[in-house]
Design a protein around this motif. Sequence first.
Motif, mmCIF file in Angstrom:
data_model
loop_
_atom_site.group_PDB
_atom_site.id
_atom_site.type_symbol
_atom_site.label_atom_id
_atom_site.label_comp_id
_atom_site.label_asym_id
_atom_site.label_seq_id
_atom_site.Cartn_x
_atom_site.Cartn_y
_atom_site.Cartn_z
ATOM 1 N N UNK A 11 -14.568 -32.358 -40.927
ATOM 2 C CA UNK A 11 -15.355 -31.176 -41.263
ATOM 3 C C UNK A 11 -16.577 -31.090 -40.363
ATOM 4 N N UNK A 12 -16.978 -29.887 -40.081
ATOM 5 C CA UNK A 12 -18.160 -29.667 -39.268
ATOM 6 C C UNK A 12 -18.500 -28.195 -39.237
ATOM 7 N N UNK A 13 -19.053 -27.770 -38.111
ATOM 8 C CA UNK A 13 -19.401 -26.364 -37.938
ATOM 9 C C UNK A 13 -19.405 -26.036 -36.456
ATOM 10 N N UNK A 14 -19.274 -24.759 -36.167
ATOM 11 C CA UNK A 14 -19.443 -24.269 -34.808
ATOM 12 C C UNK A 14 -20.683 -23.386 -34.810
ATOM 13 N N UNK A 15 -21.456 -23.497 -33.737
ATOM 14 C CA UNK A 15 -22.695 -22.731 -33.653
ATOM 15 C C UNK A 15 -23.232 -22.798 -32.226
ATOM 16 N N UNK A 16 -23.641 -21.645 -31.705
ATOM 17 C CA UNK A 16 -24.289 -21.565 -30.397
ATOM 18 C C UNK A 16 -23.462 -22.223 -29.293
ATOM 19 N N UNK A 17 -22.149 -22.083 -29.370
ATOM 20 C CA UNK A 17 -21.270 -22.637 -28.350
ATOM 21 C C UNK A 17 -20.990 -24.122 -28.494
ATOM 22 N N UNK A 18 -21.419 -24.708 -29.616
ATOM 23 C CA UNK A 18 -21.191 -26.138 -29.849
ATOM 24 C C UNK A 18 -20.336 -26.356 -31.082
ATOM 25 N N UNK A 19 -19.505 -27.388 -31.018
ATOM 26 C CA UNK A 19 -18.782 -27.894 -32.175
ATOM 27 C C UNK A 19 -19.553 -29.110 -32.662
ATOM 28 N N UNK A 20 -20.043 -29.059 -33.896
ATOM 29 C CA UNK A 20 -20.727 -30.192 -34.515
ATOM 30 C C UNK A 20 -19.762 -30.843 -35.494
ATOM 31 N N UNK A 21 -19.405 -32.093 -35.258
ATOM 32 C CA UNK A 21 -18.541 -32.828 -36.173
ATOM 33 C C UNK A 21 -19.428 -33.576 -37.152
ATOM 34 N N UNK A 22 -19.301 -33.252 -38.437
ATOM 35 C CA UNK A 22 -20.180 -33.822 -39.453
ATOM 36 C C UNK A 22 -19.556 -34.974 -40.221
ATOM 37 N N UNK A 23 -18.290 -34.855 -40.604
ATOM 38 C CA UNK A 23 -17.660 -35.890 -41.417
ATOM 39 C C UNK A 23 -16.178 -35.980 -41.064
ATOM 40 N N UNK A 24 -15.728 -37.203 -40.821
ATOM 41 C CA UNK A 24 -14.347 -37.449 -40.418
ATOM 42 C C UNK A 24 -13.891 -38.699 -41.158
#
Length: 158
Positions: free
Chosen positions: A74-87
């Motif tokens: 799980x994560x988020x996409x924002x401002x051209x970035x993929x942020x991976x939060x929990x795996x």
Amino acid sequence: MTRSKQVSDWACSASGAARKPDLLIELVETGGDAKAEAGAALYRYNVAKSGVADRMPIGAMVRDASGKVVGGLWGRTELGLLFLDMFFVTEDVRGKSYGSRLLSAVETEARKRGCARAVVETSSFQAPGFYVRHGYEEFGRVEFGIPGTARIFLRKEL
């Protein structure tokens, strides 16, 4: 339930005289509604400064035959970035390529959303080697209070 601790109820003026403050600082264990409101305000500020309002959650899961979740990213996409939060994948699923397939699915969706890079932080005792094998490179490290362990920051060009 939020527990809080009042840090100070008096302040000193420039002359050193004690006075009742206008604002109070509290230490809290959880932010509740206040944290959510602050997050929304920060996002509005970021949108106003960047001109981009593209934050979206992203995730993928693996379920067993009974429907139980045995892995997910799980994560988020924002401002051209993929942020991976929990795996996480359960121990019995590890080593069977499900983690790689989850990561690939999320990275593919992030590219469709216009992301050019991915960022993740992990612990040295978790799976930094997994990310390196998938093209991530370390760009920062902060030692924990436990000898030989650290928070590791990795990035990847998508």
